[in-house]
Design a protein around this motif. Structure first.
Motif: not given
Length: 240
Positions: A111-129
């Motif tokens: 979550q952290y690396t994908d969020m930062v690499n895309k230039g965002f300040k927050a992140c949520v998952l779109r798919h879970i179990l």
């Protein structure tokens, strides 16, 4: 694996109340996170003697766990319990960490690396179990912004605190993040999070059923693997 000096401290906020058996699994998931620079903040009512005793013993046997405990007033709402924990914690980022769900060891780092690499300040998952312990059925979720998976800059949550409520306390936060275009939605993330219905959830079964009715029922083999993961987690920290 990652080097702590290259990654900011993430504070995982866990608000609990007399659910030590579930809390053990949640903390075990925290301990196994591949993201090294992390702490967990466990907030429980000041009358919750079982949780207090568990944490006392846990820190005696596992003193390297970076854990902050908060004994909150018993009448404090879930929302304000989160606000208190966010004020006290030391992290630059906050991660919502429910006491009754399961987390893959890669959750924080992905979550952290994908969020930062895309230039965002927050992140949520779109798919879970999702796992329904009352029926022993598991599901792959439909595409949705799962607010219980949020990772967010602390300064944003300090400026936009949780509502003084026990349910839906974060709805306005998600709206704010959307409006400001701060929120990154991580796709193809089923393996990172298992949302569990066990009968003692804050939301009732009708709320949970709304989600499982829109999700894909998984086969018996996959479900058996999920059940084993969850059961193994309940046996974390043997002897405590």
């Amino acid at each position: 694996m990652n080097e702590p000096e290259k990654y900011p401290l993430i504070s995982c906020i866990c608000v609990t109340n007399n659910r030590v058996n579930l809390l053990k699994r949640s903390i075990a998931c925290f301990v196994t996170q591949e993201y090294i620079n992390k702490e967990i903040v466990v907030s429980y009512p000041e009358t919750d003697n079982d949780t207090r005793s568990f944490i006392d013993i846990l820190l005696e046997f596992y003193p390297t766990i970076s854990l902050i405990r908060i004994e909150r007033p018993g009448n404090l709402s879930v929302g304000n319990a989160h606000n208190m924990a966010i004020r006290i914690c030391k992290g630059e980022y906050i991660c919502h960490w429910d006491d009754d769900d399961w987390y893959h060891p890669g959750r924080l780092i992905v979550q952290y690396t994908d969020m930062v690499n895309k230039g965002f300040k927050a992140c949520v998952l779109r798919h879970i179990l999702l796992y329904d312990s009352t029926t022993e059925n598991a599901y792959a979720s439909f595409t949705y912004s799962w607010d219980n998976t949020i990772l967010c800059k602390k300064e944003i949550l300090l400026a936009n605190p949780y509502a003084d409520r026990n349910k839906g306390e974060d709805t306005h936060i998600m709206r704010f993040l959307d409006t400001k275009q701060y929120l990154f939605r991580l796709e193809n993330s089923h393996h990172l999070y298992i949302y569990i219905y066990h009968g003692g959830n804050i939301w009732n079964y009708e709320h949970y059923k709304y989600f499982i009715d829109k999700s894909e029922l998984l086969n018996k083999e996959t479900t058996s693997t999920i059940i084993k993961l969850l059961n193994d987690g309940l046996d974390s920290f043997p002897g405590i």
